[in-house]
Design a protein around this motif. Sequence first.
Motif, PDB file in Angstrom:
ATOM      1  N   UNK A  94       0.809  -1.209   0.000  1.00 32.03           N
ATOM      2  CA  UNK A  94       0.000   0.000   0.000  1.00 32.03           C
ATOM      3  C   UNK A  94       0.847   1.265   0.000  1.00 32.03           C
ATOM      4  N   UNK A  95       1.833   1.318   0.891  1.00 29.82           N
ATOM      5  CA  UNK A  95       2.653   2.528   1.004  1.00 29.82           C
ATOM      6  C   UNK A  95       4.100   2.240   0.598  1.00 29.82           C
ATOM      7  N   UNK A  96       4.262   1.465  -0.451  1.00 34.08           N
ATOM      8  CA  UNK A  96       5.614   1.112  -0.891  1.00 34.08           C
ATOM      9  C   UNK A  96       6.385   2.307  -1.425  1.00 34.08           C
ATOM     10  N   UNK A  97       5.673   3.387  -1.782  1.00 36.79           N
ATOM     11  CA  UNK A  97       6.339   4.535  -2.407  1.00 36.79           C
ATOM     12  C   UNK A  97       6.524   5.725  -1.471  1.00 36.79           C
ATOM     13  N   UNK A  98       6.033   5.624  -0.229  1.00 36.31           N
ATOM     14  CA  UNK A  98       6.231   6.764   0.663  1.00 36.31           C
ATOM     15  C   UNK A  98       6.164   6.334   2.127  1.00 36.31           C
ATOM     16  N   UNK A  99       6.829   7.123   2.950  1.00 34.73           N
ATOM     17  CA  UNK A  99       6.809   6.896   4.392  1.00 34.73           C
ATOM     18  C   UNK A  99       5.720   7.748   5.043  1.00 34.73           C
ATOM     19  N   UNK A 100       5.346   7.369   6.233  1.00 34.72           N
ATOM     20  CA  UNK A 100       4.391   8.155   7.010  1.00 34.72           C
ATOM     21  C   UNK A 100       5.144   9.202   7.836  1.00 34.72           C
ATOM     22  N   UNK A 155       4.007  -9.227  -4.737  1.00 34.56           N
ATOM     23  CA  UNK A 155       3.575  -7.900  -4.294  1.00 34.56           C
ATOM     24  C   UNK A 155       2.147  -7.642  -4.763  1.00 34.56           C
ATOM     25  N   UNK A 156       1.255  -7.397  -3.807  1.00 30.90           N
ATOM     26  CA  UNK A 156      -0.148  -7.127  -4.109  1.00 30.90           C
ATOM     27  C   UNK A 156      -0.600  -5.916  -3.293  1.00 30.90           C
ATOM     28  N   UNK A 157      -1.863  -5.524  -3.485  1.00 23.91           N
ATOM     29  CA  UNK A 157      -2.507  -4.508  -2.645  1.00 23.91           C
ATOM     30  C   UNK A 157      -1.708  -3.211  -2.624  1.00 23.91           C
ATOM     31  N   UNK A 158      -1.521  -2.623  -3.790  1.00 24.98           N
ATOM     32  CA  UNK A 158      -0.827  -1.346  -3.892  1.00 24.98           C
ATOM     33  C   UNK A 158      -1.030  -0.756  -5.271  1.00 24.98           C
ATOM     34  N   UNK A 159      -0.921   0.557  -5.369  1.00 27.68           N
ATOM     35  CA  UNK A 159      -1.122   1.221  -6.658  1.00 27.68           C
ATOM     36  C   UNK A 159       0.059   1.050  -7.601  1.00 27.68           C
ATOM     37  N   UNK A 160       1.225   0.675  -7.055  1.00 24.89           N
ATOM     38  CA  UNK A 160       2.392   0.446  -7.910  1.00 24.89           C
ATOM     39  C   UNK A 160       3.127  -0.805  -7.449  1.00 24.89           C
ATOM     40  N   UNK A 161       2.430  -1.936  -7.471  1.00 23.36           N
ATOM     41  CA  UNK A 161       3.065  -3.191  -7.070  1.00 23.36           C
ATOM     42  C   UNK A 161       4.169  -3.574  -8.055  1.00 23.36           C
TER      43      UNK A 161
END
Length: 422
Positions: free
Chosen positions: A193-199, A390-396
Motif C-alpha cells: 500500500x505505502x511502498x512509495x512513501x513513508x508516514x 507484491x499485491x494490494x498497492x497502486x504500484x506493485x
Amino acid sequence: MQLNFLGAMNSVTPSGILVDTGKARFVLDYGADVEHMPPKPPMAVDKVDYILLSHGHLDHCGSLPILVKKNSCPIISNSCTKELTELLLLDSVKINMFEAGDIEEAKLPFDKTDVKLTIKKFVDLKYRKPLSFKNTEIAFYDAGHIPGSAMILMKTKGKNLLYNGNFNTADTRLLAGCDQDLPKIDYLITESTYSQRDHPDRKSQEKGLVQLVNETISNDSVALISTFAIGRAQEILQVLNSYGIDYPLYLDGMARKSTTIINRYKNLLREPNSLDDVLEKVTFVGGDRMRDKIVKQPCAIVTTSGMLAGGAIIPYIQKLHKDRNSSLILTGFQVPNTPGHKLLQTGRFIHEEIDVEVEMFIKRFDFSAHGGRKELLGFVKDVNPEKVFCVHGDDTIGFAKELDEKGFDAIAPTVGNRIFEL
C-alpha cells in the motif's frame, strides 16, 4: 502448490488469493471494491474448501457471502474479526437497500439472510495456535493493523507461505506492532500500500491533532473528526485522552458499535484497559435530535466515515459547513474521487445531492494503520523469503522491480499472469 491471484493486482482492492495445495483449495480473503456500485468482488472462483480471512475490512471481507453461497465452506478467522465482519456486511446491505429503495432494485448480490449464513461459517483460530486442514497447517500471527488482524501462515509439503494481509510493524496507541517472531518463510505475499512513501512521525500527528481540537474548542466551536470505524476511531479517542480531555467528547456513527465490539477483546489491545478509561469521558450520540443539540456548544465529535462517503458525518457537515470557527479534521488517506479527496482538492463537499462550499477549517492528518515504505522494506528484508509476491498497492510492479534490484526474487501478479506454480 498453485497460487491464483484474484484481485488487488496493481491496485489496493479487492483482495483475494486462491491457494491450491493439491489436497485442498484455500481462498485468502475475498473482499469488495467499494469504490464501485455495486461493489465489485475479486475474480470468480469455484470449489473452495476453506476461506482464510486476515481481517474485517470490506476490501478483504466484503464479498464473503458470494463465496459461501456457492461453496458453503468454513471461514477460518477469529472471534473479533467475525463480529467486525458481521457489522460491516450488515451495514453494506442496509446502505444498499436504502439507496435502492426497493428490494428488486438492490444492487448488492447478497442480502441479510446471506450475511447471517456467512457468519455461521466462522471457525475461531487464535494467534499462534496452528491447526491442520487436509495436510496443510494454518497459523495466524498478529498483523498489528486493526484488532483481530492476522498474518496467515500456510505450511504444506515442507514449504511455508506467509500472507501478511494488511500489517503494521510500528506500535500505535491502540495496538502493538505486528508479530515479527516468525518461522522461516519460503514464499511471501505482501501488501504494498505505502511502498512509495513513508508516514510522518506519529507523535507530530498526535500533537497537531490535539492542538487543533483544543484551539477550535477554545474558540467556542466544534471540532468534527472524521475517522474509519474500525481501529482509527478507537485510536483517536485514545490520543485525545492521552493529552487530557476537559471538554465534551462525543462518538457517533458505526464507530459506536465497533468500539463496543473491540473493547470486548481487551487481550488484543496494546493496553487491555485503555478504552475503558476514555469511554468514561465519551458520550454516544443517539440520533438527529441529539446532533442538533450538541453542535450548538463547543465540543469534539468523533464520527464516521473516514472519507466522507456516508455515515453520520454527513448531517454534521450540513449543519456546520458555514461555520468558519469550526474544524473538519480528516485522520487518514483520502482515495481519489471520494468526497473527502474532492473536498481537499476543491473546498467543496459533494455527496449525492449535496454540493456546498465548506468554510470550516479543514486539516488532514496521517494515522495510517499500514506500515510505510521503510517498514515494508524492512519486513521483506527480515523475512528474507525465496520469492515475494507484491499485491494490494497502486504500484506493485514498481515495488517488485525495486525488490528485484535489492536481490529478492519479486513478482507483481497481473491479470494476465496471475497463476503461479510453487
